[in-house]
Design an enzyme around this catalytic site. Structure first.
Site, PDB file in Angstrom:
ATOM      1  N   LYS A  62      12.000  20.827  35.126  1.00 54.24           N
ATOM      2  CA  LYS A  62      11.095  21.217  36.216  1.00 54.24           C
ATOM      3  C   LYS A  62       9.658  21.289  35.725  1.00 54.24           C
ATOM      4  CE  LYS A  62      13.119  25.021  37.720  1.00 54.24           C
ATOM      5  NZ  LYS A  62      14.487  25.063  37.147  1.00 54.24           N
ATOM      6  N   ASN A  65       8.423  16.473  31.645  1.00 52.68           N
ATOM      7  CA  ASN A  65       9.309  15.382  31.227  1.00 52.68           C
ATOM      8  C   ASN A  65       8.811  14.906  29.878  1.00 52.68           C
ATOM      9  OD1 ASN A  65      10.244  15.703  33.775  1.00 52.68           O
ATOM     10  ND2 ASN A  65      10.083  13.587  34.389  1.00 52.68           N
ATOM     11  N   VAL A  66       9.762  14.586  29.007  1.00 55.94           N
ATOM     12  CA  VAL A  66       9.374  14.086  27.693  1.00 55.94           C
ATOM     13  C   VAL A  66       9.890  12.661  27.556  1.00 55.94           C
ATOM     14  CG1 VAL A  66       9.448  14.484  25.205  1.00 55.94           C
ATOM     15  CG2 VAL A  66       9.563  16.436  26.770  1.00 55.94           C
ATOM     16  N   LYS A  79       4.939  14.274  26.056  1.00 58.76           N
ATOM     17  CA  LYS A  79       5.351  15.347  26.972  1.00 58.76           C
ATOM     18  C   LYS A  79       4.367  15.403  28.138  1.00 58.76           C
ATOM     19  CE  LYS A  79       6.924  20.150  27.005  1.00 58.76           C
ATOM     20  NZ  LYS A  79       7.291  21.277  26.122  1.00 58.76           N
ATOM     21  N   ASP A 191      10.371  32.343  24.070  1.00 60.99           N
ATOM     22  CA  ASP A 191      11.454  31.682  24.812  1.00 60.99           C
ATOM     23  C   ASP A 191      12.429  31.060  23.826  1.00 60.99           C
ATOM     24  OD1 ASP A 191      12.926  30.812  27.000  1.00 60.99           O
ATOM     25  OD2 ASP A 191      11.801  28.949  27.227  1.00 60.99           O
ATOM     26  N   ASP A 207       9.183  23.509  22.104  1.00 60.94           N
ATOM     27  CA  ASP A 207       8.754  24.149  23.363  1.00 60.94           C
ATOM     28  C   ASP A 207       7.967  25.421  23.112  1.00 60.94           C
ATOM     29  OD1 ASP A 207       9.672  22.233  25.021  1.00 60.94           O
ATOM     30  OD2 ASP A 207      11.550  23.223  25.518  1.00 60.94           O
TER      31      ASP A 207
END
Length: 258
Positions: A62, A65-66, A79, A191, A207
């Site tokens: 969401k 996109n990589v 990315k 995260d 990330d």
């Protein structure tokens, strides 16, 4: 100009600049990903000779996109943060407490551009202190270029899908990354889980858009959450350390009154 015409013109121009589009079908997912802003950013990066091949998608989500890409035969990850579907509210909350980006206000586009720059900056800080992350190479608007972590165009698996040689050792390595991230890069990942760690012979952290500096009002809460996530996952495979002890080691408050 219609969308299709724009894409066709883009393909022609990119290819005229010597970029191979390796997987034309993969780029058919483009309509919501390669909007006009993204095409301009991609064009800029190609123009600077930072991308020589654009390949298929490595991951789609969401937020971003990589895609696999190459620069002078070296694998890169491209990315692309999605401006239309990005979680605007969450991004704003993470940015608001970060002194580096506290002045960011305004449009969805502005927030996504700040987020891209923030991930670049967080990866650079982690990379500089020797934590295994994808080395960030460049960014423009909502596109981040970084080192590709994988072999022969296949990314390393997420920790949850990987064959791990020794869970106890890997657990220790990840705790070491959390500590070094905190003490040397002055960041909390915020995260961290088996989804944002890749594994091939050792763990790699990915990330880092949401990672926060230690003066962020929620830095401590995020640190505790990261440690809980890692303990939850590894407790199935090996003995895990006491949460408070880990926090003490990471923050350097071991043995002091808390």
């Amino acid at each position: 100009m219609g969308h299709d015409e724009m894409h066709e013109r883009f393909d022609r121009e990119i290819e005229a600049m010597g970029v191979r589009i390796k997987d034309a079908d993969a780029l058919k997912v483009r309509d919501d990903v390669f909007d006009e802003v993204t095409l301009v950013a991609l064009y800029k990066l190609v123009h600077k000779k930072l991308i020589s091949v654009i390949g298929g998608p490595i991951s789609t989500g969401k937020e971003a996109n990589v895609f696999y890409g190459e620069r002078d035969k070296r694998g890169i990850a491209i990315k692309i943060y999605r401006i239309q579907t990005a979680n605007f509210k969450a991004m704003t909350e993470y940015l608001a407490g970060d002194r580096r980006f506290a002045s960011i206000r305004g449009s969805r586009k502005g927030i996504v551009f700040a987020w891209t720059k923030k991930e670049y900056s967080n990866l650079a800080r982690a990379h500089e202190v020797g934590i295994p992350v994808p080395e960030p190479l460049a960014f423009d608007r909502n596109i981040l270029l970084m080192e590709f972590l994988g072999r022969e165009e296949v990314p390393y698996p997420q920790l949850r899908n990987a064959e791990v040689a020794d869970y106890g050792v890997t657990y220790g390595e990840i705790l070491g990354y959390i500590e070094r991230l905190y003490q040397e890069a002055r960041l909390v990942h915020a995260d961290l889980s088996e989804y944002n760690i890749l594994y091939y012979e050792k763990p790699y952290v990915i990330d880092m858009g949401q990672a926060v500096t230690l003066d962020h009002p929620r830095a401590s809460a995020f640190l505790i959450r990261d440690i809980r996530n890692i303990n939850r996952y590894f407790s199935r495979y090996c003995d895990v350390q006491d949460e408070q002890e880990i926090i003490g080691a990471v923050t350097g408050s071991r043995g002091r009154e808390r």
